[in-house]
Design an enzyme around this catalytic site. Structure first.
Site, mmCIF file in Angstrom:
data_model
loop_
_atom_site.group_PDB
_atom_site.id
_atom_site.type_symbol
_atom_site.label_atom_id
_atom_site.label_comp_id
_atom_site.label_asym_id
_atom_site.label_seq_id
_atom_site.Cartn_x
_atom_site.Cartn_y
_atom_site.Cartn_z
ATOM 1 N N HIS A 20 42.980 36.147 28.576
ATOM 2 C CA HIS A 20 43.959 37.227 28.691
ATOM 3 C C HIS A 20 43.552 38.433 27.853
ATOM 4 O O HIS A 20 43.314 38.318 26.651
ATOM 5 C CB HIS A 20 45.312 36.692 28.218
ATOM 6 C CG HIS A 20 46.457 37.608 28.420
ATOM 7 N ND1 HIS A 20 47.431 37.798 27.473
ATOM 8 C CD2 HIS A 20 46.824 38.376 29.480
ATOM 9 C CE1 HIS A 20 48.343 38.632 27.923
ATOM 10 N NE2 HIS A 20 48.003 38.999 29.140
ATOM 11 N N GLU A 47 40.865 38.718 32.167
ATOM 12 C CA GLU A 47 41.910 39.581 32.710
ATOM 13 C C GLU A 47 42.004 40.805 31.823
ATOM 14 O O GLU A 47 41.801 40.715 30.606
ATOM 15 C CB GLU A 47 43.247 38.835 32.727
ATOM 16 C CG GLU A 47 44.424 39.602 33.307
ATOM 17 C CD GLU A 47 45.218 40.376 32.261
ATOM 18 O OE1 GLU A 47 46.111 41.142 32.660
ATOM 19 O OE2 GLU A 47 44.935 40.242 31.045
ATOM 20 N N ASP A 49 43.902 45.125 31.611
ATOM 21 C CA ASP A 49 44.805 46.139 32.144
ATOM 22 C C ASP A 49 44.070 47.467 32.234
ATOM 23 O O ASP A 49 43.417 47.881 31.272
ATOM 24 C CB ASP A 49 46.006 46.311 31.218
ATOM 25 C CG ASP A 49 46.701 44.994 30.936
ATOM 26 O OD1 ASP A 49 47.387 44.489 31.835
ATOM 27 O OD2 ASP A 49 46.553 44.470 29.812
ATOM 28 N N HIS A 62 47.102 48.360 27.818
ATOM 29 C CA HIS A 62 48.267 47.721 28.418
ATOM 30 C C HIS A 62 49.484 48.635 28.450
ATOM 31 O O HIS A 62 50.145 48.776 29.473
ATOM 32 C CB HIS A 62 48.610 46.437 27.655
ATOM 33 C CG HIS A 62 49.835 45.758 28.160
ATOM 34 N ND1 HIS A 62 51.115 46.078 27.725
ATOM 35 C CD2 HIS A 62 49.994 44.769 29.082
ATOM 36 C CE1 HIS A 62 51.991 45.332 28.361
ATOM 37 N NE2 HIS A 62 51.346 44.526 29.187
ATOM 38 N N GLU A 122 44.120 44.032 36.272
ATOM 39 C CA GLU A 122 45.497 44.412 36.549
ATOM 40 C C GLU A 122 45.588 45.931 36.592
ATOM 41 O O GLU A 122 45.296 46.611 35.608
ATOM 42 C CB GLU A 122 46.482 43.876 35.513
ATOM 43 C CG GLU A 122 47.907 44.288 35.867
ATOM 44 C CD GLU A 122 48.968 43.863 34.878
ATOM 45 O OE1 GLU A 122 50.068 44.458 34.923
ATOM 46 O OE2 GLU A 122 48.705 42.955 34.081
#
Length: 255
Positions: A20, A47, A49, A62, A122
């Protein structure tokens, strides 16, 4: 082409364990040093952002504002990349990480490609920038991963961002992020040509898994940090877990 598999993925090429924001909480999130640490821990998928600077550069962050994870202030899209690149994105986390810069998507792509690691991007647009961000991120991802066997997986909570990504680079796989099972989400995921859903880890149950399988979707979960949650989700047969916990994940089979 199978309507349940509109991107043409003949199988699922992504590892089960996904780090993450690069390396969870052990390094400053969404920075290159976090990805380097995650790789050192044995992860082969990450992952992150991604949003846009004022001049349209895709970069990792994020929040909608800079305060929490950098020494900057104000909206994340108020500065051009040349100014964002000067911010300290590591000092908030620890003195050892002070001076770590914000990375561009291109920087993280280079790391992943060098390591042979996969990436879940993302799309994290600023309010009102859903379509612009979805399109820009998809086009950047297409160029950065051109010719690669395993493309990045594009995900978002924002259907408008995924729709723009679908229009800009329809060949890239997409996933709808879900923090609740809101009314009409299956129809939206189908319209967006998603290959997966990425759910808050408490959402999946046998009924959701059956529904996803009937639609041809894979099921990923965030953010699975407790052993009990991991055991339950693995028993349900989910296809991937996004985790912060490097410590116990090191002891697992990172398949």
């Amino acid at each position: 082409m199978n309507p349940a598999n509109p991107t043409g993925l003949s199988d699922w090429p992504y590892p089960y364990w996904i780090a993450h924001r690069g390396a969870g909480k052990e390094r400053p999130e969404n920075t290159l040093c976090a990805f380097e640490h995650g790789s050192a821990c044995g992860f082969s998928m990450f992952e992150c952002d991604v949003k846009l600077s004022a001049d349209g550069v895709p970069f990792l962050l994020h929040d909608d504002t800079l305060e929490r994870t950098t020494n900057g202030r104000g909206p994340a899209d108020a500065l051009p990349w040349a100014e964002l690149a000067q911010l300290d994105a590591g000092g908030w986390h620890s003195s050892n990480s002070a001076g770590e810069p914000l990375p561009t998507l291109a920087t993280i792509a280079a790391h992943c490609l060098q390591q042979g690691a996969a990436l879940n991007i993302e799309i994290k647009p600023m309010p009102g920038q859903e379509a612009a961000t979805g399109s820009a991120v998809a086009l950047a991802a297409r160029a950065l991963w051109q010719g690669q066997r395993v493309p990045p997986l594009l995900s978002s909570f924002q259907p408008a961002a995924l729709q723009a990504a679908q229009q800009a680079a329809p060949e890239l796989p997409r996933a709808l992020l879900l923090d609740t099972l809101w009314s009409g989400w299956p129809e939206v995921a189908a319209q967006l040509g998603c290959v997966a859903i990425v759910c808050q880890h408490r959402l999946p149950d046998a009924a959701l898994m059956q529904q996803a399988r009937a639609m041809g979707w894979r099921v990923l979960c965030y953010t699975a940090n407790r052993a009990a949650d991991v055991q339950r989700l693995r028993a349900l047969g989910v296809d991937g877990l996004i985790t912060d916990e490097m410590h116990w994940a090191r002891s697992q089979n990172l398949d």
